[in-house]
Design a protein around this motif. Structure first.
Motif, short mmCIF file in Angstrom:
data_model
loop_
_atom_site.label_atom_id
_atom_site.label_comp_id
_atom_site.label_asym_id
_atom_site.label_seq_id
_atom_site.Cartn_x
_atom_site.Cartn_y
_atom_site.Cartn_z
N GLU A 110 25.85 47.57 38.88
CA GLU A 110 26.27 47.03 37.58
C GLU A 110 27.70 47.41 37.25
OE1 GLU A 110 23.45 48.47 34.72
OE2 GLU A 110 21.82 47.26 35.52
N GLN A 111 28.16 48.54 37.75
CA GLN A 111 29.49 49.03 37.42
C GLN A 111 30.59 48.50 38.34
OE1 GLN A 111 29.02 53.29 37.47
NE2 GLN A 111 28.33 53.34 35.35
N GLN A 112 30.20 47.72 39.33
CA GLN A 112 31.22 47.17 40.23
C GLN A 112 32.13 46.22 39.47
OE1 GLN A 112 29.23 45.41 43.56
NE2 GLN A 112 29.10 47.35 44.65
N GLU A 113 33.38 46.24 39.85
CA GLU A 113 34.37 45.39 39.20
C GLU A 113 34.07 43.93 39.50
OE1 GLU A 113 39.06 44.57 39.73
OE2 GLU A 113 38.44 46.66 39.61
N ILE A 114 34.18 43.11 38.49
CA ILE A 114 33.98 41.67 38.66
C ILE A 114 35.34 41.03 38.90
CG2 ILE A 114 33.20 39.54 37.55
CD1 ILE A 114 31.34 41.32 35.86
N PRO A 115 35.52 40.40 40.05
CA PRO A 115 36.82 39.77 40.32
C PRO A 115 37.04 38.58 39.39
CG PRO A 115 35.28 39.36 42.12
CD PRO A 115 34.60 40.25 41.15
N LEU A 116 38.26 38.50 38.84
CA LEU A 116 38.59 37.43 37.90
C LEU A 116 39.63 36.48 38.47
CD1 LEU A 116 38.78 39.58 34.66
CD2 LEU A 116 36.91 38.10 35.40
N GLY A 117 39.60 36.28 39.75
CA GLY A 117 40.51 35.34 40.37
C GLY A 117 41.81 35.97 40.82
N ARG A 118 41.97 37.28 40.63
CA ARG A 118 43.19 37.94 41.09
C ARG A 118 43.13 38.08 42.60
NH1 ARG A 118 43.10 43.47 38.14
NH2 ARG A 118 40.92 43.05 37.84
#
Length: 173
Positions: free
Chosen positions: A154-162
């Motif tokens: 749950e704490q993994q970073e969610i990529p936002l297109g970067r």
């Protein structure tokens, strides 16, 4: 409550979601998850107990996992080891199927409760201390490690297109 000046209708609009977070209550999803968890539990326990019993030269029979009296015989250590191995396998299944740390205890206790009922139906009320010790240990192990793994997921970073390089640069700051 609507006459009260501090009452915020928008804030209280979603009170039905109090126990489910942002997701609505979805019984079909919960039943599907439970069926998947139960199937994985019995498949894993069957395979692990068969492998453990084969390793020690014990009699391999699927019905042994449903009779608590087997935990007082000479092969009880193999069956207990299979129960612990199953708990470790179920951690991976929890992460894939349940995905939420706060739901781990509910699912683990539920599939063990159905195992208890099946054991009771097939071989009588489990009275052997070894059966209880192995299953309670498996519940604790699967719940604690499953919650920890789900929290990490749950704490993994969610990529936002970067781009990946930009994300690495931001983490180093």
């Amino acid at each position: 409550a609507q006459d009260c000046p501090q009452y915020d209708a928008q804030r209280h609009k979603g009170m039905g979601r109090k126990f489910y977070g942002r997701q609505d209550f979805n019984p079909t999803l919960i039943i599907t998850q439970m069926v998947a968890m139960q199937a994985a539990f019995f498949a894993s326990l069957g395979i692990a107990s068969s492998a453990a019993l084969m390793c020690i030269g014990g009699h391999v029979e699927l019905g042994r996992i449903f009779r608590s009296a087997e935990y007082s015989g000479e092969d009880w250590i193999a069956l207990c080891l299979a129960t612990v191995v199953t708990a470790v396998v179920m951690v991976a299944v929890l992460v894939l199927v349940v995905e939420r740390a706060k739901k781990c205890l509910d699912f683990v206790v539920t599939y063990h409760f159905f195992h208890f009922l099946t054991t009771w139906a097939c071989g009588g009320l489990p009275l052997q201390g070894a059966w209880w010790a192995c299953n309670v240990s498996a519940i604790v192990l699967a719940t604690v490690v499953g919650e920890w793994c789900c929290i990490k997921a749950e704490q993994q970073e969610i990529p936002l297109g970067r781009r990946k390089e930009e994300a690495v640069d931001l983490q180093q700051v």
